[in-house]
Design a protein around this motif. Structure first.
Motif, mmCIF file in Angstrom:
data_model
loop_
_atom_site.group_PDB
_atom_site.id
_atom_site.type_symbol
_atom_site.label_atom_id
_atom_site.label_comp_id
_atom_site.label_asym_id
_atom_site.label_seq_id
_atom_site.Cartn_x
_atom_site.Cartn_y
_atom_site.Cartn_z
ATOM 1 N N LEU A 192 22.976 57.483 23.444
ATOM 2 C CA LEU A 192 22.040 56.419 23.759
ATOM 3 C C LEU A 192 22.559 55.647 24.953
ATOM 4 O O LEU A 192 23.741 55.662 25.239
ATOM 5 C CB LEU A 192 21.942 55.467 22.563
ATOM 6 C CG LEU A 192 21.409 56.111 21.300
ATOM 7 C CD1 LEU A 192 21.913 55.401 20.095
ATOM 8 C CD2 LEU A 192 19.904 56.121 21.334
ATOM 9 N N SER A 228 19.742 48.896 28.050
ATOM 10 C CA SER A 228 18.779 47.894 27.605
ATOM 11 C C SER A 228 19.459 46.758 26.852
ATOM 12 O O SER A 228 18.812 45.885 26.323
ATOM 13 C CB SER A 228 17.780 48.559 26.678
ATOM 14 O OG SER A 228 18.492 49.135 25.614
ATOM 15 N N VAL A 229 20.792 46.817 26.834
ATOM 16 C CA VAL A 229 21.498 45.842 26.018
ATOM 17 C C VAL A 229 21.836 44.597 26.820
ATOM 18 O O VAL A 229 22.416 44.667 27.881
ATOM 19 C CB VAL A 229 22.803 46.500 25.511
ATOM 20 C CG1 VAL A 229 23.697 45.492 24.853
ATOM 21 C CG2 VAL A 229 22.457 47.621 24.566
ATOM 22 N N SER A 253 19.773 41.423 12.847
ATOM 23 C CA SER A 253 19.239 41.599 14.198
ATOM 24 C C SER A 253 17.900 40.893 14.269
ATOM 25 O O SER A 253 17.035 41.111 13.421
ATOM 26 C CB SER A 253 19.033 43.085 14.493
ATOM 27 O OG SER A 253 20.228 43.775 14.271
ATOM 28 N N ASN A 294 18.938 47.830 18.311
ATOM 29 C CA ASN A 294 19.363 49.005 19.075
ATOM 30 C C ASN A 294 20.824 48.852 19.501
ATOM 31 O O ASN A 294 21.636 49.765 19.369
ATOM 32 C CB ASN A 294 18.445 49.134 20.304
ATOM 33 C CG ASN A 294 18.747 50.390 21.096
ATOM 34 O OD1 ASN A 294 19.152 51.395 20.517
ATOM 35 N ND2 ASN A 294 18.562 50.331 22.394
ATOM 36 N N ARG A 295 21.137 47.646 19.982
ATOM 37 C CA ARG A 295 22.521 47.367 20.397
ATOM 38 C C ARG A 295 23.483 47.569 19.228
ATOM 39 O O ARG A 295 24.514 48.205 19.346
ATOM 40 C CB ARG A 295 22.586 45.925 20.910
ATOM 41 C CG ARG A 295 24.005 45.449 21.195
ATOM 42 C CD ARG A 295 24.009 43.964 21.548
ATOM 43 N NE ARG A 295 25.361 43.439 21.509
ATOM 44 C CZ ARG A 295 26.218 43.467 22.541
ATOM 45 N NH1 ARG A 295 25.853 43.997 23.668
ATOM 46 N NH2 ARG A 295 27.432 42.968 22.421
ATOM 47 N N ARG A 296 23.098 47.031 18.072
ATOM 48 C CA ARG A 296 23.956 47.154 16.877
ATOM 49 C C ARG A 296 24.245 48.612 16.548
ATOM 50 O O ARG A 296 25.363 48.988 16.242
ATOM 51 C CB ARG A 296 23.270 46.516 15.664
ATOM 52 C CG ARG A 296 23.134 45.028 15.753
ATOM 53 C CD ARG A 296 24.368 44.330 15.196
ATOM 54 N NE ARG A 296 24.624 43.101 15.920
ATOM 55 C CZ ARG A 296 23.996 41.952 15.702
ATOM 56 N NH1 ARG A 296 23.106 41.860 14.747
ATOM 57 N NH2 ARG A 296 24.285 40.877 16.405
ATOM 58 N N LEU A 297 23.163 49.414 16.629
ATOM 59 C CA LEU A 297 23.330 50.841 16.312
ATOM 60 C C LEU A 297 24.325 51.507 17.253
ATOM 61 O O LEU A 297 25.165 52.298 16.841
ATOM 62 C CB LEU A 297 21.986 51.565 16.425
ATOM 63 C CG LEU A 297 21.070 51.425 15.235
ATOM 64 C CD1 LEU A 297 19.739 52.114 15.517
ATOM 65 C CD2 LEU A 297 21.710 52.055 13.993
ATOM 66 N N LEU A 298 24.202 51.149 18.530
ATOM 67 C CA LEU A 298 25.103 51.733 19.534
ATOM 68 C C LEU A 298 26.548 51.338 19.279
ATOM 69 O O LEU A 298 27.455 52.169 19.290
ATOM 70 C CB LEU A 298 24.702 51.248 20.921
ATOM 71 C CG LEU A 298 23.414 51.796 21.495
ATOM 72 C CD1 LEU A 298 22.963 50.963 22.666
ATOM 73 C CD2 LEU A 298 23.630 53.234 21.928
ATOM 74 N N ALA A 311 14.176 44.137 18.142
ATOM 75 C CA ALA A 311 14.448 45.577 18.243
ATOM 76 C C ALA A 311 15.597 45.859 19.212
ATOM 77 O O ALA A 311 16.428 46.733 18.974
ATOM 78 C CB ALA A 311 13.192 46.288 18.710
ATOM 79 N N LYS A 312 15.659 45.067 20.288
ATOM 80 C CA LYS A 312 16.695 45.262 21.295
ATOM 81 C C LYS A 312 18.082 45.051 20.663
ATOM 82 O O LYS A 312 19.015 45.824 20.874
ATOM 83 C CB LYS A 312 16.464 44.232 22.396
ATOM 84 C CG LYS A 312 17.081 44.582 23.712
ATOM 85 C CD LYS A 312 16.426 43.699 24.750
ATOM 86 C CE LYS A 312 17.288 43.577 25.978
ATOM 87 N NZ LYS A 312 16.699 42.714 26.966
ATOM 88 N N GLN A 313 18.143 43.984 19.865
ATOM 89 C CA GLN A 313 19.422 43.686 19.205
ATOM 90 C C GLN A 313 19.775 44.752 18.179
ATOM 91 O O GLN A 313 20.925 45.145 18.038
ATOM 92 C CB GLN A 313 19.317 42.334 18.512
ATOM 93 C CG GLN A 313 20.388 41.389 18.993
ATOM 94 C CD GLN A 313 20.313 40.067 18.280
ATOM 95 O OE1 GLN A 313 20.247 40.034 17.056
ATOM 96 N NE2 GLN A 313 20.301 39.000 19.043
#
Ligand SMILES: C[S@@+](CC[C@H](N)C(=O)[O-])C[C@H]1O[C@@H](n2cnc3c(N)ncnc32)[C@H](O)[C@@H]1O
Length: 493
Positions: free
Chosen positions: A31, A35-36, A433, A440-444, A436-438
């Motif tokens: 990923l 976008s983070v 979170s 996504n960041r967490r997942l990364l 959605a952006k946050q």
């Protein structure tokens, strides 16, 4: 690239160490971080920091091709590599022609390199920095901000536009992310220390220089966010050049090379061609990505400075630190601590474990921890060996406490393994979170942390296996000796 391991803050701007890198990683980030939104200081734990207005998304090829054009117009000789999208490292340098093993590449002239001697577009800012004897790292961090803020008025415009707006590194993880995802790893403490150092350095600069010249250093530009950005750039791109008196430098173009632990080639200044070069240690065919080594770093150190974790088992320099501590209820606690302090060691020390073993210093420290009062005459010798300062430099050995010592290391190892397992096998984190952006960041971040923890646990498992086997052999040897002794006793009875 470089490594800042000394405290920046304690000695105002203390000297810093070079940025190297490690292993060839076959790890391609699944990923993108682009976008983070960055979060930068521990003090602002949950606040999303304002991104800096310069630089580009890390995968941007548009700014990279402008950079390429500007560099060749400015004297970069024609190259056998070009900047392209790559599987490992987003953008990288890819061979355009056949490249032989042992060939010198790059030849970036010193006029295209940023060092502490580079001219400032606003010379009055350079004068203030010089008058204050600002050391290299904070000086270069300020230089980058100053030149970036000047946009087209700076000769470095094309270079700065191609730098990532958010470089990857643990510098941009919030305190709660570090706590949630890296609770088992010693890299968490290193990241906290680094953030504290950078924050402290900014505060020092602000108090001692920026606030005294508000006309030159308006807070709108010279703020914590900008400083975090420029330090992130330095951590992930600065190189130390051995043949230029160990000078630290940002080398446009060369800093588009990604790291691989399978190569052992470093950037340096080449006196004969008068440029920054590296010599290939393998051949490349057109279309293949060309790599250099950022130094012999562990996966944790790579994540700390560069924001990536090589594929499991691919980094021969990988290591994890194991902490050993004196027992406070030990009858000899005071004497042992005194012995340690004489050699600049403390009641708790960390030692690097590798798949291939552990350092002799760790064994010496563990001997000291478990040794009984009757061995107090050896405390000094053990502490000296733990600090690697024993005069004879021979490996010390105390067979009478060998078993207890190995058991102590095994216990310390197993207690940390259980922490790793809890995180790796845990069901997500407790962090909330808000969008959605946050999420996504967490997942990364979680994936990176999982990759790191899995590689560190692998080394701990290996250590556990070796220790268990040694203890088993030792115990079965003892059992055999006891059986033999009992047999003989019966015979003589
Ligand atoms: C010196 S820069 C290299 C150029 C960079 N790829 C770019 O597009 O600007 C270092 C950064 O490249 C990326 N990188 C370098 N080697 C990598 C690797 N083996 N795996 C994943 N990312 C890597 C990381 O983001 C690191 O912070």
């Amino acid at each position: 690239m470089s490594d800042l391991s000394l405290s920046l803050r304690t000695s105002f701007f203390s000297k810093t160490l070079p940025l190297h890198a490690t292993s060839r990683s076959l790890f391609a980030p699944l990923l993108s971080f682009s976008s983070v939104a960055p979060c930068c200081s521990l003090a602002t734990t949950q606040r999303a920091a304002r991104p800096v207005p310069w630089g580009c998304e890390i995968e941007s090829l548009e700014s990279a091709s402008d950079l390429q054009k500007w560099l060749s117009d400015s004297g970069l000789p024609s190259q056998k590599m070009g900047i392209q999208r790559v599987e490992v490292g987003e953008r990288g340098l890819v061979a355009l022609k056949n490249i032989r093993k042992g060939e010198k590449l790059l030849f970036v002239p010193p006029s295209l390199v940023i060092t502490s001697d580079s001219d400032w577009t606003r010379s009055e800012i350079g004068d203030v920095m010089r008058r204050n004897s600002v050391p290299d790292w904070p000086l270069l961090a300020t230089y980058l901000i100053s030149e970036a803020s000047l946009d087209t008025a700076s000769r470095w415009k094309n270079y700065i536009s191609a730098l990532p707006r958010q470089p990857y590194s643990l510098l941009y993880w919030t305190r709660s992310e570090l706590d949630a995802f890296l609770v088992a790893s010693p890299i968490r403490d290193r990241a906290i220390q680094r953030i504290t150092d950078v924050t402290g350095t900014y505060n020092d600069m602000q108090a001692r220089i920026f606030s005294k010249h508000p006309d030159l250093f308006p807070e709108k530009i010279y703020n914590m966010e900008a400083f975090m950005w420029s330090f992130g750039i330095l951590f992930s791109r600065l190189v130390r050049l051995p043949s230029m008196d160990e000078k630290v430098a940002l080398v446009p173009w060369a800093d588009m090379l990604n790291h691989s632990s399978e190569v052992e080639t470093f950037l340096d200044y080449d006196k004969s061609s008068q440029g920054i070069v590296f010599t290939t240690d393998r051949s490349y065919q057109p279309g293949e990505q060309v790599f250099i080594s950022y130094g012999k770093k562990s996966n944790g150190e790579l994540l700390l400075s560069y924001g990536f974790v090589p594929k499991e088992g691919s980094n021969p320099n990988d290591s994890v630190e194991l902490a050993l501590s004196l027992n406070k209820s030990d009858k000899c606690y005071k004497e042992k601590l005194e012995a340690l302090r004489r050699y600049n060691l403390s009641e708790s020390e960390r030692f690097p474990l590798q798949v291939k073993g552990w350092p002799v210093e760790m064994m010496a420290y563990a001997y000291l921890v478990v040794s009984p009062p009757s061995m107090s005459q050896y405390f000094g010798e053990m502490a000296a060996a733990a600090s690697n300062k024993n005069s004879s430099k021979t490996r010390i050995s105390y067979p009478e406490i060998e078993e207890e010592t190995l058991q102590f290391i095994l216990d310390s190892c197993e207690s940390i393994i259980s922490k790793y397992t809890k995180f790796i096998e845990g069901q997500g984190d407790d962090l909330i979170s808000v969008n959605a952006k946050q999420a996504n960041r967490r997942l990364l971040l979680q994936q990176l942390a999982r990759d790191l923890c899995t590689s560190e646990r692998r080394i701990l498992y290996r250590t556990q296996y070796i220790l268990r086997r040694r203890l088993r052999d030792m115990r079965s040897g003892e059992l055999r000796a006891l059986t033999l002794f009992n047999g003989l006793r019966k015979l003589f009875k």
